[in-house]
Design a protein around this motif. Structure first.
Motif, PDB file in Angstrom:
ATOM      1  N   ASP A  34       0.760  -1.338  -0.088  1.00  0.00           N
ATOM      2  CA  ASP A  34      -0.037   0.071  -0.079  1.00  0.00           C
ATOM      3  C   ASP A  34       0.810   1.231   0.108  1.00  0.00           C
ATOM      4  OD1 ASP A  34      -2.716  -1.128  -0.044  1.00  0.00           O
ATOM      5  OD2 ASP A  34      -2.224  -1.536   2.242  1.00  0.00           O
ATOM      6  N   PHE A  35       0.744   1.854  -0.822  1.00  0.00           N
ATOM      7  CA  PHE A  35       1.244   3.384  -1.114  1.00  0.00           C
ATOM      8  C   PHE A  35       0.515   4.636  -0.670  1.00  0.00           C
ATOM      9  CE2 PHE A  35       3.572   0.791  -4.065  1.00  0.00           C
ATOM     10  CZ  PHE A  35       4.775   0.949  -3.578  1.00  0.00           C
ATOM     11  N   ILE A  36       0.581   5.056   0.615  1.00  0.00           N
ATOM     12  CA  ILE A  36      -0.461   5.802   1.085  1.00  0.00           C
ATOM     13  C   ILE A  36      -0.065   7.346   0.743  1.00  0.00           C
ATOM     14  CG2 ILE A  36      -1.663   6.577   3.134  1.00  0.00           C
ATOM     15  CD1 ILE A  36      -2.160   3.715   2.258  1.00  0.00           C
ATOM     16  N   ALA A  37      -0.544   8.147   0.271  1.00  0.00           N
ATOM     17  CA  ALA A  37      -0.033   9.477  -0.255  1.00  0.00           C
ATOM     18  C   ALA A  37      -0.920  10.487   0.238  1.00  0.00           C
ATOM     19  CB  ALA A  37       0.054   9.578  -1.811  1.00  0.00           C
ATOM     20  N   ARG A  38      -0.271  11.818   0.754  1.00  0.00           N
ATOM     21  CA  ARG A  38      -0.929  12.716   1.201  1.00  0.00           C
ATOM     22  C   ARG A  38      -1.215  13.841   0.079  1.00  0.00           C
ATOM     23  NH1 ARG A  38       0.617  16.689   6.510  1.00  0.00           N
ATOM     24  NH2 ARG A  38      -1.282  17.969   6.265  1.00  0.00           N
ATOM     25  N   HIS A  39      -2.151  14.297  -0.110  1.00  0.00           N
ATOM     26  CA  HIS A  39      -2.380  15.140  -1.499  1.00  0.00           C
ATOM     27  C   HIS A  39      -1.622  16.494  -1.104  1.00  0.00           C
ATOM     28  CE1 HIS A  39      -4.686  18.535   1.099  1.00  0.00           C
ATOM     29  NE2 HIS A  39      -5.229  17.369   1.397  1.00  0.00           N
ATOM     30  N   ASP A  74      -0.019  -4.525  -5.590  1.00  0.00           N
ATOM     31  CA  ASP A  74      -0.222  -3.052  -5.086  1.00  0.00           C
ATOM     32  C   ASP A  74      -1.113  -1.971  -5.299  1.00  0.00           C
ATOM     33  OD1 ASP A  74       2.478  -4.097  -4.356  1.00  0.00           O
ATOM     34  OD2 ASP A  74       3.451  -3.088  -6.310  1.00  0.00           O
ATOM     35  N   ARG A  75      -1.211  -0.976  -4.546  1.00  0.00           N
ATOM     36  CA  ARG A  75      -2.076  -0.056  -4.674  1.00  0.00           C
ATOM     37  C   ARG A  75      -1.682   1.333  -4.224  1.00  0.00           C
ATOM     38  NH1 ARG A  75      -7.109  -2.149  -0.526  1.00  0.00           N
ATOM     39  NH2 ARG A  75      -5.866  -1.880   1.304  1.00  0.00           N
TER      40      ARG A  75
END
Length: 208
Positions: free
Chosen positions: A6-11, A149-150
């Protein structure tokens, strides 16, 4: 644990961030030029890591700022933005009547709105941390069968809680939810096998 990363991105930075307004779950607060630059940097970092057209499931909060950020990242990865999934459970903390107000004005009335650990204070009529944990935790459970992956593009506070849920942090007794450390806007966290590393550290800033 999920079978995949999981790639968790902050805008990226928004006009509310730049103006020092409490953003909360406002649906449409567009990115600034700095915010677009941060999205570009995230896209370039993920391109270097994953290559072109990676097998990557795209998820985002349905807010404009998350979708704008995702559009830039998807362009770098040569992926179809229209194939992205959205879910309202990925939105930012609801700030109630504080939403949209200047930090300075709220602080003049109630004192600090961000504690020394970078946690945003809950508005009297706003959403609390256990409620955030319940909704992001439900999203994680409902999508646990996602294969591979997501990428998940979301927000400062809600991403901290989701990261805490995904890596199994203990509940913080002060707020009643697991909360990972804050990361600057434009950052991407990588979670694999219940462990977290930093895929890209953004250059943005925001209190929470």
């Amino acid at each position: 644990m999920r079978n995949g990363r999981d790639f968790i991105a902050r805008h990226g930075e928004t006009v509310f961030n730049a103006a020092r307004r409490l953003q909360g779950d406002h649906a449409h607060t567009p990115l600034t030029r700095a915010g677009f630059a941060q999205a570009d940097e995230m896209g370039a970092a993920l391109r270097a890591l994953l290559g072109a057209r990676p097998r990557l499931t795209l998820w985002a909060s349905p807010t404009g700022r998350a979708l704008q950020t995702l559009a830039v990242i998807a362009e770098h990865l040569e992926l179809d933005w229209h194939a992205a999934n959205t879910d309202g459970r990925l939105v930012e903390i609801g700030m109630g009547s504080w939403g949209g107000r200047y930090y300075a004005d709220v602080m003049a009335e109630v004192g600090a709105v961000v504690d020394r650990d970078g946690r945003l204070r809950v508005a009297p009529d706003g959403e609390n941390y256990p409620a955030i944990a319940a909704r992001v935790g439900a999203w994680a459970a409902d999508t646990a069968e996602d294969a591979g992956d997501r990428l998940v593009v979301m927000h400062g506070v809600s991403s901290r809680v989701l990261r805490g849920v995904l890596i199994g942090l203990p509940v913080d007794p002060a707020i009643g939810a697991p909360v990972a450390p804050g990361l600057p806007q434009g950052s991407v966290s990588l979670i694999e096998d219940g462990r977290e590393t930093l895929a890209h550290r953004g250059r943005g800033h925001a209190p929470a």
